[in-house]
Design an enzyme around this catalytic site. Structure first.
Site, PDB file in Angstrom:
ATOM      1  N   ASN A 108       3.654  -1.334  -4.056  1.00  0.00           N
ATOM      2  CA  ASN A 108       2.515  -2.188  -3.718  1.00  0.00           C
ATOM      3  C   ASN A 108       2.759  -3.655  -4.045  1.00  0.00           C
ATOM      4  OD1 ASN A 108       2.343  -1.437  -6.531  1.00  0.00           O
ATOM      5  ND2 ASN A 108       0.300  -2.360  -6.557  1.00  0.00           N
ATOM      6  N   SER A 110      -5.200   6.442  -0.256  1.00  0.00           N
ATOM      7  CA  SER A 110      -6.481   5.802  -0.570  1.00  0.00           C
ATOM      8  C   SER A 110      -7.112   5.294   0.715  1.00  0.00           C
ATOM      9  CB  SER A 110      -6.260   4.639  -1.539  1.00  0.00           C
ATOM     10  OG  SER A 110      -7.480   4.017  -1.872  1.00  0.00           O
ATOM     11  N   GLN A 167       0.277   2.515  -0.051  1.00  0.00           N
ATOM     12  CA  GLN A 167       0.624   1.293   0.682  1.00  0.00           C
ATOM     13  C   GLN A 167       1.310   1.573   2.010  1.00  0.00           C
ATOM     14  OE1 GLN A 167      -0.301  -1.745  -0.018  1.00  0.00           O
ATOM     15  NE2 GLN A 167      -1.279  -1.180  -1.948  1.00  0.00           N
ATOM     16  N   THR A 198     -19.873  18.575  -5.262  1.00  0.00           N
ATOM     17  CA  THR A 198     -20.280  18.492  -3.864  1.00  0.00           C
ATOM     18  C   THR A 198     -19.473  17.423  -3.139  1.00  0.00           C
ATOM     19  OG1 THR A 198     -22.514  19.204  -4.412  1.00  0.00           O
ATOM     20  CG2 THR A 198     -22.219  18.072  -2.305  1.00  0.00           C
ATOM     21  N   GLY A 216      -7.420   6.836  -4.305  1.00  0.00           N
ATOM     22  CA  GLY A 216      -6.013   7.083  -4.524  1.00  0.00           C
ATOM     23  C   GLY A 216      -5.664   7.375  -5.967  1.00  0.00           C
ATOM     24  N   THR A 217      -6.352   6.720  -6.901  1.00  0.00           N
ATOM     25  CA  THR A 217      -6.064   6.947  -8.312  1.00  0.00           C
ATOM     26  C   THR A 217      -6.396   8.379  -8.712  1.00  0.00           C
ATOM     27  OG1 THR A 217      -6.285   4.634  -8.984  1.00  0.00           O
ATOM     28  CG2 THR A 217      -6.719   6.306 -10.665  1.00  0.00           C
ATOM     29  N   HIS A 254      -9.465   3.009   1.363  1.00  0.00           N
ATOM     30  CA  HIS A 254      -9.823   1.604   1.592  1.00  0.00           C
ATOM     31  C   HIS A 254      -8.627   0.729   1.949  1.00  0.00           C
ATOM     32  CE1 HIS A 254      -8.603  -0.447  -2.274  1.00  0.00           C
ATOM     33  NE2 HIS A 254      -8.616   0.799  -2.697  1.00  0.00           N
ATOM     34  N   CYS A 270      -5.062  -3.896  -9.073  1.00  0.00           N
ATOM     35  CA  CYS A 270      -5.413  -2.967 -10.147  1.00  0.00           C
ATOM     36  C   CYS A 270      -5.095  -3.519 -11.524  1.00  0.00           C
ATOM     37  CB  CYS A 270      -4.691  -1.638  -9.945  1.00  0.00           C
ATOM     38  SG  CYS A 270      -5.163  -0.819  -8.410  1.00  0.00           S
TER      39      CYS A 270
END
Length: 378
Positions: free
Chosen positions: A149, A195, A177, A233, A69-70, A197, A325
């Site tokens: 978040n 993101s 979120q 790649t 996401g970052t 995860h 974070c």
């Protein structure tokens, strides 16, 4: 263990792992290679792109897969701002995630953009009138999260995007979120970032949805993969896992939202009743749609947020004192400070975020444990 830190990360879903596995083993080819193995990998990548686009109400070519996401937020913000044919003015809110704030600050420091921060209300929300007050005829880009978040407050992106577009500005939203808890289609935005995860895909997977009509300056230059917008790649396996996790989250969303909102309300009411000084941060739960269904966040004046988290962990309840974070920082949350909460009170924050796997029994047990910890001597 009762896990109430889903805003930080969630377990990888078995379905996502199983979908990714072939691209880590037999179908291991480079998707840019013009032979059978490469073409099979390329087909898997394009199928993942189409599936993610369908969930977001976008075209396949609008999807750029990233390493999280970052990176996606950096690509959307820097890429759109630097390629924009008009304006040198950016607008965001002081409550945004660091990935957004640091990207915008980079554009200010290095490229000379002017930046205005829109005023937020006591719950961290941004209203159309507040946004209109800081827009200019040369505003290039507006970035506002779909959901915060740290405090769970949800923005009405459709209304905000309409205001921004009235002066010709582009709109980006950080939906990290919100995925799996809020509708992601029809927001009227020009760019949206996710993101993997947070959804049940592996860490290191993400995407940027950027409407194809908008020029974009890439961050990474090289062989021109991802339509020239992100060279290197592609990680086919992680792209496939992300697409599958996103599809599943959307398919289960309505049922998940209804269940999590009930458990969140139970948790909020029990915690507020446990201690006279406890403050709910973000939107209150009596405003439907104003807060993420699985999100409850508090300040407990007179207590250390970190000590509460540690006490709960010893009792088997996993929570956080804010954004993962910003872990390790002694500074109070910039989000809470922006809400006008005194710095010493902001350092007492604790956050509970429920996930797809959270059960009613777990919520009841967690509420009892939290109340026990909050009423215990400091």
């Amino acid at each position: 263990m009762i896990y109430l830190d889903s805003a930080a990360t969630v377990p990888v879903r078995r379905e996502a792992l199983e979908a990714a596995w072939p691209y880590l083993t037999g179908t291991f080819g480079n998707p840019s290679s013009h032979h059978a193995l490469g073409e099979a990998a390329a087909a898997g990548l394009e199928d993942a792109r189409a599936r993610a686009a369908a969930v977001l109400g976008a075209r396949r070519g609008d999807i750029v897969f990233t390493a999280g996401g970052t990176e996606a937020a950096n690509l959307a913000l820097k890429g759109l701002a630097l390629a924009a044919p008009r304006g040198r003015h950016l607008v965001t809110a002081p409550t945004e995630h660091e990935a957004v704030l640091e990207s915008i600050d980079f554009l200010r420091r290095v490229h000379g953009f002017e930046v205005d921060l829109v005023e937020v209300g006591p719950d961290g929300g941004v209203g159309p009138e507040a946004l209109r007050a800081v827009l200019r005829e040369d505003t290039t880009l507006v970035s506002l999260a779909l959901a915060n978040n740290e405090i769970g407050t949800v923005h009405d992106l459709r209304a905000l995007a309409e205001v921004a577009h009235s002066v010709g500005a582009l709109v980006h939203t950080d939906a990290v979120q919100a995925a799996g808890q809020l509708e992601l289609r029809g927001l009227g935005v020009d760019a949206l970032t996710l993101s993997g995860h947070k959804l049940g895909a592996p860490k290191g997977s993400g995407l940027a949805m950027i409407r194809g009509r908008h020029p974009l300056e890439p961050l990474v230059h090289g062989g021109g993969q991802e339509g020239g917008r992100r060279s290197g790649t592609e990680n086919v396996a992680f792209a496939v896992a992300l697409a599958v996790a996103l599809e599943l989250a959307e398919a289960e969303r309505l049922e998940t939202v209804e269940r999590l909102a009930e458990l969140r309300d139970l948790l909020v009411r029990r915690v507020l009743a446990s201690h006279d000084g406890v403050l709910l941060t973000g939107a209150y739960i009596d405003r439907p749609g104003a807060r993420l269904p699985g999100h409850a966040s508090f300040c407990v004046p007179g207590r250390s947020g970190e000590s509460i988290v540690l006490d709960l962990a010893e009792r088997g309840v996993i929570s956080s004192s804010g954004s993962a974070c910003a872990a390790g920082s002694d500074e109070p949350s910039h989000v809470l400070v922006a809400l006008g909460i005194p710095r010493e009170v902001a350092q007492t924050a604790v956050r509970f975020t429920l996930g797809r796997g959270t059960t009613a029994d777990e919520a009841e047990q967690a509420a009892a444990t939290i109340c026990e910890v909050l009423t215990s001597p400091c």
